[in-house]
Design a protein around this motif. Structure first.
Motif, PDB file in Angstrom:
ATOM      1  N   GLY A 184       9.283  18.233  16.875  1.00 16.21           N
ATOM      2  CA  GLY A 184       7.868  18.515  16.791  1.00 16.21           C
ATOM      3  C   GLY A 184       7.361  18.561  15.370  1.00 16.21           C
ATOM      4  O   GLY A 184       8.027  18.118  14.435  1.00 16.21           O
ATOM      5  N   VAL A 185       6.165  19.112  15.222  1.00 11.44           N
ATOM      6  CA  VAL A 185       5.517  19.271  13.910  1.00 11.44           C
ATOM      7  C   VAL A 185       5.312  20.759  13.648  1.00 11.44           C
ATOM      8  O   VAL A 185       5.210  21.565  14.577  1.00 11.44           O
ATOM      9  CB  VAL A 185       4.173  18.512  13.824  1.00 11.44           C
ATOM     10  CG1 VAL A 185       4.398  17.031  13.970  1.00 11.44           C
ATOM     11  CG2 VAL A 185       3.194  19.024  14.849  1.00 11.44           C
ATOM     12  N   GLN A 186       5.231  21.069  12.370  1.00 10.18           N
ATOM     13  CA  GLN A 186       5.021  22.462  11.964  1.00 10.18           C
ATOM     14  C   GLN A 186       4.064  22.489  10.773  1.00 10.18           C
ATOM     15  O   GLN A 186       4.142  21.646   9.901  1.00 10.18           O
ATOM     16  CB  GLN A 186       6.362  23.082  11.591  1.00 10.18           C
ATOM     17  CG  GLN A 186       6.304  24.558  11.346  1.00 10.18           C
ATOM     18  CD  GLN A 186       7.690  25.162  11.442  1.00 10.18           C
ATOM     19  OE1 GLN A 186       8.317  25.120  12.486  1.00 10.18           O
ATOM     20  NE2 GLN A 186       8.139  25.715  10.350  1.00 10.18           N
ATOM     21  N   TYR A 187       3.166  23.472  10.800  1.00  9.82           N
ATOM     22  CA  TYR A 187       2.200  23.653   9.716  1.00  9.82           C
ATOM     23  C   TYR A 187       2.419  25.019   9.102  1.00  9.82           C
ATOM     24  O   TYR A 187       2.371  26.032   9.782  1.00  9.82           O
ATOM     25  CB  TYR A 187       0.763  23.536  10.242  1.00  9.82           C
ATOM     26  CG  TYR A 187      -0.263  23.714   9.164  1.00  9.82           C
ATOM     27  CD1 TYR A 187      -0.543  22.677   8.290  1.00  9.82           C
ATOM     28  CD2 TYR A 187      -0.920  24.917   9.000  1.00  9.82           C
ATOM     29  CE1 TYR A 187      -1.479  22.835   7.273  1.00  9.82           C
ATOM     30  CE2 TYR A 187      -1.857  25.084   7.996  1.00  9.82           C
ATOM     31  CZ  TYR A 187      -2.127  24.044   7.131  1.00  9.82           C
ATOM     32  OH  TYR A 187      -3.043  24.212   6.136  1.00  9.82           O
ATOM     33  N   GLY A 188       2.657  25.058   7.782  1.00 14.22           N
ATOM     34  CA  GLY A 188       2.836  26.313   7.060  1.00 14.22           C
ATOM     35  C   GLY A 188       1.589  26.691   6.300  1.00 14.22           C
ATOM     36  O   GLY A 188       0.885  25.847   5.752  1.00 14.22           O
ATOM     37  N   PHE A 189       1.303  27.993   6.280  1.00 11.79           N
ATOM     38  CA  PHE A 189       0.120  28.476   5.545  1.00 11.79           C
ATOM     39  C   PHE A 189       0.437  29.758   4.827  1.00 11.79           C
ATOM     40  O   PHE A 189       1.452  30.370   5.027  1.00 11.79           O
ATOM     41  CB  PHE A 189      -1.084  28.667   6.482  1.00 11.79           C
ATOM     42  CG  PHE A 189      -0.800  29.487   7.707  1.00 11.79           C
ATOM     43  CD1 PHE A 189      -1.021  30.849   7.703  1.00 11.79           C
ATOM     44  CD2 PHE A 189      -0.297  28.906   8.854  1.00 11.79           C
ATOM     45  CE1 PHE A 189      -0.766  31.608   8.845  1.00 11.79           C
ATOM     46  CE2 PHE A 189      -0.053  29.635   9.985  1.00 11.79           C
ATOM     47  CZ  PHE A 189      -0.274  30.998   9.988  1.00 11.79           C
TER      48      PHE A 189
END
Length: 150
Positions: free
Chosen positions: A145-150
């Motif tokens: 999958g994809v992952q978004y870090g903030f």
């Protein structure tokens, strides 16, 4: 402790997953998807805690665990030097509700990120859960999958 939590980076991700239960006639492949959320515990981003919810056919899986990144170790950079490739270990627990209820136990796995930029990453996981109850002894999972870090 509060300063540590404020400095920690968090992430959300979405994935497709294949569950591979072990157990004779009950063994079948279950395709599905899920979401995860996590937060790093230190500035070096060596350790993260995360929670996960996944669904497939008529059951859902819930998991909580610790992610340990290899890239945060200085030895990793000396040996491999890839800044985009980030392998990791996972340790935790996973359980299923619905038709697969009772399959719950400790879980472990390996995986890797391919960091596209500072925020977006591709993530690949392979894991195993030792089921302490229910109809199967082990459940194996493969996810991408994809992952978004903030």
């Amino acid at each position: 402790m509060n300063a540590l939590l404020l400095a920690a980076a968090c992430y959300v991700g979405f994935f497709g997953r294949l569950d591979l239960p072990e157990g004779g006639s009950e063994a079948r492949r279950l395709g599905g998807g899920g979401a995860r959320v996590g937060c790093y515990l230190d500035e070096s981003q060596l350790y993260a805690v995360e929670g996960e919810a996944a669904w497939c056919e008529d059951s859902a899986a819930l998991a909580a665990g610790l992610v340990v990144h290899w890239q945060a170790w200085s030895v990793y950079g000396d040996l491999f030097g890839f800044s985009q490739f980030d392998p990791f270990f996972t340790l935790g627990s996973r359980g299923w509700v619905g038709s697969e209820a009772g399959n719950v136990g400790p879980a472990a796995g390996v995986g890797a990120f391919w960091h596209l930029d500072d925020n977006w990453s591709l993530r690949f996981d392979a894991g195993a859960t030792l089921c302490l109850g229910g109809g199967v002894e082990m459940r194996y999972t493969l996810a991408a999958g994809v992952q978004y870090g903030f």
